[in-house]
Write an enzyme that holds these catalytic residues in place. Sequence first.
Site, mmCIF file in Angstrom:
data_model
loop_
_atom_site.group_PDB
_atom_site.id
_atom_site.type_symbol
_atom_site.label_atom_id
_atom_site.label_comp_id
_atom_site.label_asym_id
_atom_site.label_seq_id
_atom_site.Cartn_x
_atom_site.Cartn_y
_atom_site.Cartn_z
ATOM 1 N N LEU A 54 -11.934 -19.130 83.042
ATOM 2 C CA LEU A 54 -12.542 -20.365 82.578
ATOM 3 C C LEU A 54 -12.474 -21.308 83.767
ATOM 4 O O LEU A 54 -11.385 -21.678 84.215
ATOM 5 C CB LEU A 54 -11.780 -20.953 81.387
ATOM 6 C CG LEU A 54 -12.331 -22.279 80.863
ATOM 7 C CD1 LEU A 54 -13.673 -22.077 80.189
ATOM 8 C CD2 LEU A 54 -11.363 -22.931 79.904
ATOM 9 N N ILE A 56 -12.381 -24.499 85.653
ATOM 10 C CA ILE A 56 -12.155 -25.934 85.461
ATOM 11 C C ILE A 56 -12.118 -26.619 86.823
ATOM 12 O O ILE A 56 -12.705 -27.665 87.035
ATOM 13 C CB ILE A 56 -10.819 -26.187 84.719
ATOM 14 C CG1 ILE A 56 -10.790 -25.443 83.383
ATOM 15 C CG2 ILE A 56 -10.576 -27.674 84.541
ATOM 16 C CD1 ILE A 56 -11.337 -26.163 82.201
ATOM 17 N N ILE A 57 -11.410 -26.012 87.749
ATOM 18 C CA ILE A 57 -11.338 -26.543 89.108
ATOM 19 C C ILE A 57 -12.152 -25.600 89.990
ATOM 20 O O ILE A 57 -11.983 -24.385 89.919
ATOM 21 C CB ILE A 57 -9.871 -26.548 89.618
ATOM 22 C CG1 ILE A 57 -8.942 -27.248 88.636
ATOM 23 C CG2 ILE A 57 -9.793 -27.140 91.011
ATOM 24 C CD1 ILE A 57 -8.942 -28.734 88.708
ATOM 25 N N GLY A 79 -3.914 -20.689 84.317
ATOM 26 C CA GLY A 79 -3.199 -21.956 84.296
ATOM 27 C C GLY A 79 -3.775 -23.025 85.187
ATOM 28 O O GLY A 79 -4.871 -22.880 85.749
ATOM 29 N N GLU A 80 -3.048 -24.099 85.265
ATOM 30 C CA GLU A 80 -3.417 -25.233 86.097
ATOM 31 C C GLU A 80 -2.186 -25.666 86.871
ATOM 32 O O GLU A 80 -1.112 -25.838 86.291
ATOM 33 C CB GLU A 80 -3.864 -26.427 85.231
ATOM 34 C CG GLU A 80 -5.062 -26.164 84.345
ATOM 35 C CD GLU A 80 -6.351 -25.869 85.092
ATOM 36 O OE1 GLU A 80 -6.482 -26.310 86.251
ATOM 37 O OE2 GLU A 80 -7.207 -25.191 84.509
ATOM 38 N N VAL A 272 -11.009 -33.612 63.639
ATOM 39 C CA VAL A 272 -11.519 -32.703 62.617
ATOM 40 C C VAL A 272 -10.839 -33.006 61.288
ATOM 41 O O VAL A 272 -9.692 -33.449 61.248
ATOM 42 C CB VAL A 272 -11.294 -31.225 63.008
ATOM 43 C CG1 VAL A 272 -9.824 -30.851 63.012
ATOM 44 C CG2 VAL A 272 -12.082 -30.286 62.099
ATOM 45 N N THR A 321 2.928 -22.280 58.679
ATOM 46 C CA THR A 321 2.579 -23.624 59.182
ATOM 47 C C THR A 321 1.615 -23.540 60.357
ATOM 48 O O THR A 321 0.684 -24.340 60.471
ATOM 49 C CB THR A 321 3.832 -24.365 59.672
ATOM 50 O OG1 THR A 321 4.946 -23.926 58.918
ATOM 51 C CG2 THR A 321 3.659 -25.841 59.540
ATOM 52 N N ARG A 324 -1.904 -22.648 59.080
ATOM 53 C CA ARG A 324 -2.516 -23.812 58.419
ATOM 54 C C ARG A 324 -3.045 -24.817 59.433
ATOM 55 O O ARG A 324 -4.122 -25.360 59.281
ATOM 56 C CB ARG A 324 -1.480 -24.522 57.556
ATOM 57 C CG ARG A 324 -1.082 -23.786 56.304
ATOM 58 C CD ARG A 324 0.014 -24.586 55.636
ATOM 59 N NE ARG A 324 0.475 -23.978 54.388
ATOM 60 C CZ ARG A 324 1.526 -24.440 53.705
ATOM 61 N NH1 ARG A 324 2.200 -25.492 54.151
ATOM 62 N NH2 ARG A 324 1.895 -23.855 52.589
ATOM 63 N N SER A 346 -4.089 -32.995 74.667
ATOM 64 C CA SER A 346 -3.607 -32.967 73.299
ATOM 65 C C SER A 346 -2.153 -33.404 73.228
ATOM 66 O O SER A 346 -1.446 -33.396 74.236
ATOM 67 C CB SER A 346 -3.792 -31.538 72.756
ATOM 68 O OG SER A 346 -3.524 -31.485 71.385
ATOM 69 N N GLY A 347 -1.708 -33.799 72.024
ATOM 70 C CA GLY A 347 -0.423 -34.479 71.883
ATOM 71 C C GLY A 347 0.782 -33.635 71.491
ATOM 72 O O GLY A 347 1.803 -34.184 71.071
#
Lengths: 594, 558
Positions: A54, A56-57, A79-80, A272, A321, A324, A346-347
């Site tokens: 993928l 990205i850089i 990775g990055e 979402v 969990t 879900r 993301s958090g």
Amino acid sequence: MCGILAVLGCSDDSQAKRVRVLELSRRHVLLKHRGPDWSGLYQHGDNYLAHQRLAIIDPASGDQPLFNEDETVVVTVNGEIYNHEELRKSLTLTGHKFRTGSDCDVIAHLYEEHGEDFVDMLDGMFSFVLLDTRNNTYIAARDAIGITSLYIGWGLDGSVWISSELKGLNDDCEHFEVFPPGHLYSSKTGGFKRWYNPQWFSEAIPSTPYDPLVLRRAFENAVIKRLMTDVPFGVLLSGGLDSSLVASITARYLAGTKAAKQWGAQLHSFCVGLEGSPDLKAAREVADYLGTVHHEFHFTVQDGIDAIEDVIYHIETYDVTTIRASTPMFLMSRKIKSLGVKMVISGEGSDEIFGGYLYFHKAPNKEEFHEETCRKIKALHQYDCLRANKSTSAWGLEARVPFLDKEFINVAMSIDPEAKMINMDEKRIEKWILRRAFDDEEHPYLPKHILYRQKEQFSDGVGYSWIDGLKAHAELHVTDRMMLQAGNIFPHNTPVTKEAYYYRMIFERFFPQNSAKLTVPGGASIACSTAKAIEWDASWSNNLDPSGRAALGVHNAAYKKNTGPVGSVKLAPNIIDNVPRMMDISASELVIQG
Amino acid sequence: MCGILAVFGCVDCSQAKRARILELSSRLRHRGPDWSGLHSEEDCYLAHQRLAIVDPASGDQPLYNEDKSIIVTVNGEIYNHKALREQLKSHKFNTGSDCEVIAHLYEEYGEDFVHMLDGMFSFVLLDTRNKSYIAARDAIGITPLYIGWGLDGSVWFASEMKALSDDCEQFMAFLPGHIYSSKNGGMRRWYNPPWWSELVPSTPYDPLVLRHAFEKAVVKRLMTDVPFGVLLSGGLDSSLVAAVASRHLIDSEAYCQWGSQLHTFCIGLKGSPDLVAAREVADYLGTRHHEFYFTVQEGIDALEEVIYHIETYDVTTIRASTPMFLMSRKIKSLGVKMVLSGEGSDEIFGGYLYFHKAPNKEEFHEETCRKIKALHLYDCLRANKSTSAWGLEARVPFLDKEFINVAMSIDPKWKMIDRDNGRIEKWVLRNAFDDDEKPYLPKHILYRQKEQFSDGVGYSWIDGLRDHANKQVTDSMLANANFVYPENTPATKEAYYYRKIFEKFFPKNAARLTVPGGPSVACSTAKAVEWDASWSKNLDPSGRAALGVHAAAYEDTK
């Protein structure tokens, strides 16, 4: 994210083996989703390094595998590396020449320069396999917390397999395991060594006093270094504290970055939920405040249920969990990718570091509190890291998680845990030190009511009927008789609910090997606690719902004893417009669950 | 492109069946990576994997009419959807999707509306009021479609064979230009243009009429809400597409959203003829040109996947699909979702080198008709599936219905190759764009003969494939080929090698029957092999040097 697969020493260098490795690494159902942009396969004798990229850089030239100058050292990386420019500078001084602009290019050169002891110099998320053709040795390593996924397996022919996902090696290995995060595997010793060795790992209680500004700076740095990208990106925004802070900081610093020059200074945010869900409203409010280009995605319970098989196949777990929570993220990732966005921030990780889960209210003392946070961080790779990485990678989207920045964790985990303890008398709700750190009157990051609000936890935020729908669906497909025999059918991690049984059936179909079920954690848990923390409250061991809704009696509303009318979950939509809506809902929920 | 799968009348309507349909539909996800939809109605399932090109925000499928009694799942683009919407004024539309018109047209006209659609499409439509359904495929077969039958009496439709081959007892390619109706259980041809009869037409050649028809075909294909580009090999056809697209981009919808810079793409082995030729055209047109290189090893490594995606064992198609497949992945990784491509011109104008030997205009014309009718098995299949493998859509202006009508009504004497009058192949097309005042292309490009087939990506590509196959297939394997593969027996090791891979993915007898066979020289139909006695002895399916009709060969004989 990319997908890597390495097969080392398989004593077969035929075309048939090459085809098999290719098939494993790229056939549409395997790792190609992780790296849709390009494939590479490097073969040296009976060693194969495959890569699905993928980009990205440096999308134009950074195809993998990557090499050192004379192509004797070959490396395939997922990775990055955020500090790659610095590392390049110092490596250039010692005479290294780089072939590509890829951030991962430094790894081969660092190995040349420092041998096996360089992994701690990498700042980022990564898993890689490096082959030294000069002496036919190899090493593999995984980032500190396990943000990127990695598995290791052994074939009957004596081969060692290393793969980003279980599905890359489960059919061909006799035995396989999760590659432990923060570890290095070296063929010279044939064993693992932990390279990640921060202070907090010992779980000794730290004593540094809480300094809000130090914490704020550390987090800002963590976000800023993750804005390194050559492609369009955005933030996942649920409207809770963690994602809102990520969005706020990103929006604040975006203008000065290289990313802004290429893709504009307008931040895109994504949320979402089922139509009318709490997350959608909360996120919209934050997005309006920050002025982001906000995208809302709606799904139906049927959409989610239809995706469950796919989700389990991709996420490679039967943890209730996680499934879900992964499903909405999985659906959203597809939509995000279809907009041309390849990376999101993301958090994840904040709840572990700061003890943000509601059960932390019951921590008996700061020692227990701190040790539980340490345990939670160490287990992240099996839960939220796994979810965030694989839900997004399923669609060739990359998730970056600034809360899991090595530096930031060091700062946050050196704070005297007294400061993290929940103290309702002093109005310190969970994650108070993080909230306080961003409580800036002059240049507010977020409006106070958002900064200090308690939000839905786990998967409730996408809409209450989501989990109810899942449970109802599982009820239809798992009989009482099946449950009765569950202990005999699944002696390991026996499912205790029909929902768990349903997921387990699907998992076993995709991953029937015994090794596969051992990669998934089990044991007792209350609302995402570790098994140890269940001891905090005697009543908990009687109610082991793995998710959080109302099981604990520790949400704000519960303290106020504002229990509200007894009603069904379906009441929620009527209450939703009340202020403060989230608390009220939790209150009525509490009563339902009793 | 999107991926569609529909199943009607299956006996089992359990959750297990729904899960199975979802699983089968997800085999088409590469075609439509952006969203999935499944509508089930008793024993009927309509599944959709969407690539969002028009109205990405709201156009998720299946699509419905106003009262949701009509459900349709579509793969395709309807270029005249706005005009059709105008005609359907009394209807209310739920989305901005170009495909939604289909449900409303059916409501209005019943089954007789397919000819009103201008575009490329395959769709399946369910009328829940009387539980009847129809399926249809575009005129030429630009989009793929298969039909199958299950042992339980179910009828299946899928964009690609892989979605139905495991669950159907019998299946076949859905004929282009046809409609299937459950009411009579059979197929009927809806596409009925004048050229179909293969009668020799007599309209005199008018360069401007031809030019305008092609320009219109390109312009209507600029309808998009997402970034797009042009596949540019540097040959006549792709160069004309690029020239016309860059000239008209500024007036298009796409321009407002994505800027006036046209992106062009070319792939080849390093230093290949195509790369050089395309670069020259790109420089002339001032496009943002992207060059991609691949190595023979990368191409060989991709073969299994290519065959899995393309679903053929036809040698020429596989050779040509592989570079296109690799390039599509790179194009998609740049965020581009749609490309215009030059397929179809060689069929319409008799551009293949073997047309030099056409004995008369009647034979010439009939061969072009046969070639167009077979396109869905060859170049349409390649262009569609190579790009769709990576969620990229290919649009082919040469296969515009209007344009074909114009081009196929020209007296074929004009298309005949006539070296004495300086008319090389496709002269009528070249001459149509020979504008001295505002040149579309420099003359030497407009009139050059380019490499055909897969030679353009680099000569060593085909040699490398042959070498590889020679290593993998032994002499005794080939000697017994007619026993192992009694139908369409592979005549070369390369063909044997591809066949072996194909059989691994698609072992059923029905699958091998979807692929055409028979003698061919340099892509001719079996009939045209008769044009030259020497050809039947040298049936290399590709073109290089087999014919002795390239300009260089004419010079050699002088």
